[in-house]
Motif scaffolding. Structure first.
Motif: not given
Length: 638
Positions: A311, A557, A307, A561, A252
């Motif tokens: 994530g 995000p 995020d 994932a 990220i």
């Protein structure tokens, strides 16, 4: 890349015949307007010295799309056989012919060979020149422009190159390019004096909030009011425990001063996955980047907290998440600074970067990060998510094409690159649209697409919502709460081959009924986004309280994932990462593996925008992930 640039030239007319008196010279780039916030000050002093930089045409770059398709298309015999960084460097490094042609031209123009320096990765040639010399060399005139913050910038309206040199040069700086990130270096608050700056509060595409949550809801029946991890797992079927975490990676990207607070991560995880309490992302500092705590609040912590909280939760405590923290508090960072760090072959700006666009390190003015710029110092993760974006019109076609090629290189190396598509529907950041003369305005009527969302070598992610009074068992709609999913058609990039069937179906059956002069109606341009995920009503811990958050900043995000878990399943059985996914997800073999979104739109520029319809559309792309179907389909590929 030839296809992309040809489209740019045809649609925007950037290369035109020069005055006959220039004979062998032709216009190479021309700027149509002075960007918002800037104004003409004066003619530049002819004796002033400027660093003239020539971006050399990369070898074989015209075929980069073909090479990428070979390793990314599910029907290719080379599918999944990704390249090494060394392979990429050898294939695309500028040729000896290109370097020689530019150097010979400079020498013939009166510049001694000792003045022309080739950067260490062979991407640029730089020569220190006076303004008078630059004007003679490029057949142009340099001016000084002032920004409303007080900063000055050197630029010209257009410049020329000899016909025999043009094929060897992408673009030249400083010329028509304007600084999209403006800083006042004085004052204690880094937000002071900021124009369009990646990572800076109030600029670019950032998540939005409606404020503090009074009562926290964490039941599936409340997902139309508050999104929590259980809602996302239910929506997208993400019931999975990593099996190959040591072989896998999820990255990220954040841009200082955006930074997370560990106390916020712990607060979030204590409610939604206590095994993550106390766990921090693995941070890779790029050009002095760090998780600053000097400035807090939603504008500084909202993006990064969001995020990382989602994530990390969705890939579980078993999978480490890498945080790429780019830029210090003074110079900041651009997408190019990040790309330099994860691919050393991209460090082509004077051994650093272009000061008209990117953070320069060591900080040339003092007070910032004074270590060497990060060049090839970070390992790219298998999936990289970025929730920031420019407007496409912020940058010139040549600059965006060069950066877009770098995303193709990452795809060749097996990296999946995701970018949020924007939060203002068919409008640009801040809801601004283009006007007939190319400037930005809240009253503009011309659609203003985002970048890198329009680059055909990344995966652009739009936003959906659980519709009011609906459940996670019912179809989502396009996000129409607080934000609108960014989407539309590029003004710079041609439609990639992998997308043609889907976009042509959309244009044939659901052609937008708007005047041709407010959107790219040619039917030949790159459409975005590619996919979507929920972007409304997220519960996020920020500065010690839970807030409701909205944006494609949520969608990217989350999608990253989910794709990281797809990679895990492939790696667990000895297969390669999925890499650049667009040729695969648009292929017939992946028909039906996304949840098609057929409700809602993405208004902007005084219009209702586009409408979500069956199949691909410029609001939600192909739809939202269906994890079980995605895993099953990708496990069938080599």
């Amino acid at each position: 890349m030839r296809l992309l640039l040809s489209f740019v030239l045809l649609s925007l007319g950037l290369l035109a015949s020069a005055d006959p008196a220039l004979s062998a010279y032709r216009v190479h780039e021309r700027r149509g307007h002075t960007p918002t916030g800037w104004s003409y000050n004066r003619k530049h002093d002819s004796s002033a010295v400027i660093p003239l930089r020539f971006a050399l045409k990369q070898n074989n770059i015209d075929s980069i799309g073909d090479y990428l398709m070979e390793v990314s298309h599910p029907e290719s015999t080379e599918y999944g056989k990704h390249w090494s960084a060394g392979d990429v460097f050898k294939k695309f490094s500028p040729s000896a012919e290109t370097i020689g042609a530019v150097r010979a031209w400079l020498e013939e123009s009166g510049f001694d060979s000792s003045r022309a320096k080739l950067t260490r990765n062979r991407g640029w040639i730089e020569v220190q020149v006076t303004v008078e010399e630059a004007e003679r060399l490029l057949q142009t005139e340099y001016h000084v422009y002032g920004h409303e913050t007080g900063q000055e910038h050197v630029a010209c309206d257009s410049y020329h190159l000899p016909e025999h040199v043009q094929p060897h040069i992408d673009f030249v700086t400083p010329t028509v390019h304007f600084d999209t990130k403006v800083f006042k270096r004085s004052g204690s608050d880094p937000a002071e004096g900021v124009g369009r700056a990646i990572g800076q509060p109030g600029s670019g595409a950032h998540p939005k909030t409606t404020g503090e949550i009074q009562t926290l809801l964490n039941e599936l029946e409340n997902c139309d009011e508050q999104i929590t991890p259980i809602c996302l797992r239910a929506l997208y079927g993400l019931v999975y425990e990593p099996l190959a975490a040591s072989k896998n990676s999820f990255g990220i990207v954040e841009y200082t001063p955006q930074a997370y607070l560990q106390s916020d991560l712990d607060m979030f995880h204590s409610y939604f996955n206590d095994s993550l309490v106390g766990v921090a992302p693995y941070m890779v500092s790029i050009d002095g980047g760090y998780a600053q705590t000097e400035y807090t609040g939603f504008d500084y912590n909202g993006e990064s907290d969001l995020d990382l909280e989602y994530g990390m939760n969705l890939v579980t405590a078993k999978q480490q998440v890498t945080l790429y923290q780019a830029g210090d508090m003074v110079e900041g960072a651009s997408f190019n600074n990040f790309l330099d760090a994860i691919d050393g072959t991209y460090c082509t700006y004077d051994g650093g970067d272009d000061p008209t666009q990117d953070g320069v390190y060591p900080d040339p003015y003092g007070g910032g990060y004074e270590g060497p710029e990060d060049c090839g110092t970070a390992t790219p993760a298998n999936v990289i998510s970025t929730s920031y974006a420019y407007n496409e019109a912020d940058l010139t076609p040549f600059y965006t094409a060069r950066q877009c090629s770098e995303y193709a290189k990452l795809g060749l190396m097996g990296v999946t690159v995701l970018y949020s598509s924007g939060d203002y529907g068919v409008a640009g950041n801040g809801g601004e649209c283009l006007t007939a003369n190319g400037t930005y305005s809240l009253n503009g009527t011309i659609f203003n697409p985002s970048f890198p969302g329009t680059c055909p070598y990344i995966t652009s992610v739009g936003a959906t919502q659980v519709n009011p009074n609906s459940t996670v068992l019912e179809p989502e709609g396009a996000c129409e709460q607080v934000i609108y999913s960014g989407g539309g058609f590029s003004n710079y990039f041609a439609m990639p081959e992998y997308q043609k069937t889907a976009v042509e179906y959309y244009l044939t059956n659901y052609y937008p009924q708007y005047p041709a002069d407010i959107w790219n109606s040619t039917g030949m341009s790159r459409g975005f986004p590619d996919i979507a995920a929920n972007g409304a009503n997220y519960v996020v811990a920020i500065d010690g309280e839970f807030e409701l958050v909205y944006g494609t900043s949520c969608s990217s995000p989350v999608s990253g994932a989910i794709l990281t878990m797809v990679n895990d399943a492939r790696l667990a059985v000895g297969k390669s990462p999925i890499g650049f996914i667009n040729p695969t997800i648009y292929s017939s073999s992946f028909a039906g593996v996304f949840n098609d979104i057929t409700m809602g739109g993405n208004q902007g520029c005084g219009t209702a925008g586009y409408t979500a319809v069956p199949g691909w559309d410029p609001v939600t792309g192909l739809g939202t992930p269906n994890f079980p179907k995605l895993v099953a389909s990708w496990l069938l590929l080599p």
